[in-house]
Scaffold this motif. Structure first.
Motif, PDB file in Angstrom:
ATOM      1  N   UNK A  87       0.815  -1.222   0.000  1.00 54.33           N
ATOM      2  CA  UNK A  87       0.000   0.000   0.000  1.00 54.33           C
ATOM      3  C   UNK A  87       0.847   1.269   0.000  1.00 54.33           C
ATOM      4  N   UNK A  88       2.161   1.120   0.191  1.00 54.08           N
ATOM      5  CA  UNK A  88       3.039   2.273   0.357  1.00 54.08           C
ATOM      6  C   UNK A  88       3.023   3.207  -0.855  1.00 54.08           C
ATOM      7  N   UNK A  89       3.154   2.673  -2.055  1.00 55.31           N
ATOM      8  CA  UNK A  89       3.191   3.519  -3.245  1.00 55.31           C
ATOM      9  C   UNK A  89       1.879   4.282  -3.421  1.00 55.31           C
ATOM     10  N   UNK A  90       0.766   3.579  -3.260  1.00 48.69           N
ATOM     11  CA  UNK A  90      -0.532   4.226  -3.416  1.00 48.69           C
ATOM     12  C   UNK A  90      -0.708   5.355  -2.400  1.00 48.69           C
ATOM     13  N   UNK A  91      -0.448   5.073  -1.136  1.00 50.91           N
ATOM     14  CA  UNK A  91      -0.674   6.070  -0.094  1.00 50.91           C
ATOM     15  C   UNK A  91       0.295   7.247  -0.195  1.00 50.91           C
ATOM     16  N   UNK A  92       1.547   6.989  -0.512  1.00 54.62           N
ATOM     17  CA  UNK A  92       2.512   8.087  -0.578  1.00 54.62           C
ATOM     18  C   UNK A  92       2.277   8.989  -1.794  1.00 54.62           C
ATOM     19  N   UNK A  93       1.645   8.457  -2.839  1.00 53.67           N
ATOM     20  CA  UNK A  93       1.352   9.257  -4.030  1.00 53.67           C
ATOM     21  C   UNK A  93      -0.065   9.818  -4.049  1.00 53.67           C
ATOM     22  N   UNK A  94      -0.866   9.471  -3.067  1.00 54.87           N
ATOM     23  CA  UNK A  94      -2.279   9.860  -3.060  1.00 54.87           C
ATOM     24  C   UNK A  94      -2.512  11.360  -3.246  1.00 54.87           C
ATOM     25  N   UNK A  95      -1.827  12.247  -2.514  1.00 50.15           N
ATOM     26  CA  UNK A  95      -2.115  13.678  -2.702  1.00 50.15           C
ATOM     27  C   UNK A  95      -1.829  14.157  -4.130  1.00 50.15           C
ATOM     28  N   UNK A  96      -0.699  13.770  -4.665  1.00 45.40           N
ATOM     29  CA  UNK A  96      -0.341  14.197  -6.023  1.00 45.40           C
ATOM     30  C   UNK A  96      -1.301  13.613  -7.047  1.00 45.40           C
ATOM     31  N   UNK A  97      -1.605  12.338  -6.930  1.00 50.28           N
ATOM     32  CA  UNK A  97      -2.501  11.690  -7.887  1.00 50.28           C
ATOM     33  C   UNK A  97      -3.915  12.245  -7.789  1.00 50.28           C
ATOM     34  N   UNK A  98      -4.403  12.455  -6.575  1.00 51.13           N
ATOM     35  CA  UNK A  98      -5.752  13.006  -6.401  1.00 51.13           C
ATOM     36  C   UNK A  98      -5.844  14.420  -6.957  1.00 51.13           C
ATOM     37  N   UNK A  99      -4.823  15.245  -6.690  1.00 51.10           N
ATOM     38  CA  UNK A  99      -4.828  16.614  -7.212  1.00 51.10           C
ATOM     39  C   UNK A  99      -4.853  16.600  -8.738  1.00 51.10           C
ATOM     40  N   UNK A 100      -4.096  15.690  -9.339  1.00 51.34           N
ATOM     41  CA  UNK A 100      -4.078  15.578 -10.799  1.00 51.34           C
ATOM     42  C   UNK A 100      -5.445  15.145 -11.326  1.00 51.34           C
ATOM     43  N   UNK A 101      -6.047  14.177 -10.680  1.00 48.66           N
ATOM     44  CA  UNK A 101      -7.364  13.703 -11.113  1.00 48.66           C
ATOM     45  C   UNK A 101      -8.439  14.776 -10.943  1.00 48.66           C
ATOM     46  N   UNK A 102      -8.364  15.540  -9.864  1.00 47.68           N
ATOM     47  CA  UNK A 102      -9.317  16.637  -9.651  1.00 47.68           C
ATOM     48  C   UNK A 102      -9.177  17.651 -10.782  1.00 47.68           C
TER      49      UNK A 102
END
Length: 132
Positions: free
Chosen positions: A47-62
């Motif tokens: 789960x480390x990669x998903x959780x550590x990238x969550x803010x950047x990925x979510x901001x991009x998706x938004x």
């Protein structure tokens, strides 16, 4: 959940670049200007990669979703404009197709003769944007 909830959660999250660190117990850090600060531990290494990238990925998706919504609104407006143009063209064609406008065609007194194609020319000008 809606887009505003995601944006609000992102604004409240620890600012900075999150980095996943592999250790006996994986963790996520963010550089605070002085040192890396541990902001979360991760129970499962996968789960480390998903959780550590969550803010950047979510901001991009938004951002991508907001862009898509803007495009959707433009497309809806374009479709409405095309529908209006189609209805105008159809109305003109129906006028030319109506039997009563051809009465007197042999004597040169029909509505078609009187019109002389003006209605069609004016409709075409409007559809081409020449009357604006």
């Amino acid at each position: 959940m809606n887009l505003n909830e995601i944006k609000e959660a992102l604004s409240k999250a620890t600012p900075g670049t999150w980095k996943g660190k592999h250790a006996i117990k994986p963790y996520i850090t963010v550089f605070t200007g002085v040192a890396d600060e541990v902001i979360a531990t991760v129970e499962m290494r996968n789960n480390l990669q998903l959780l550590s990238n969550a803010p950047e990925w979510l901001a991009s998706l938004v951002s991508q979703l907001e862009t898509a919504k803007d495009v959707e609104h433009e497309l809806i407006k374009m479709c409405d404009d095309y529908k209006r143009q189609l209805e105008e063209a159809q109305k003109t064609l129906e006028w030319y197709a109506a039997d009563y406008n051809w009465d007197g065609i042999l004597h040169g007194t029909s509505e078609i003769h009187v019109d002389g194609g003006d209605r069609a020319r004016e409709t075409l000008k409007r559809l081409r944007g020449e009357n604006q």
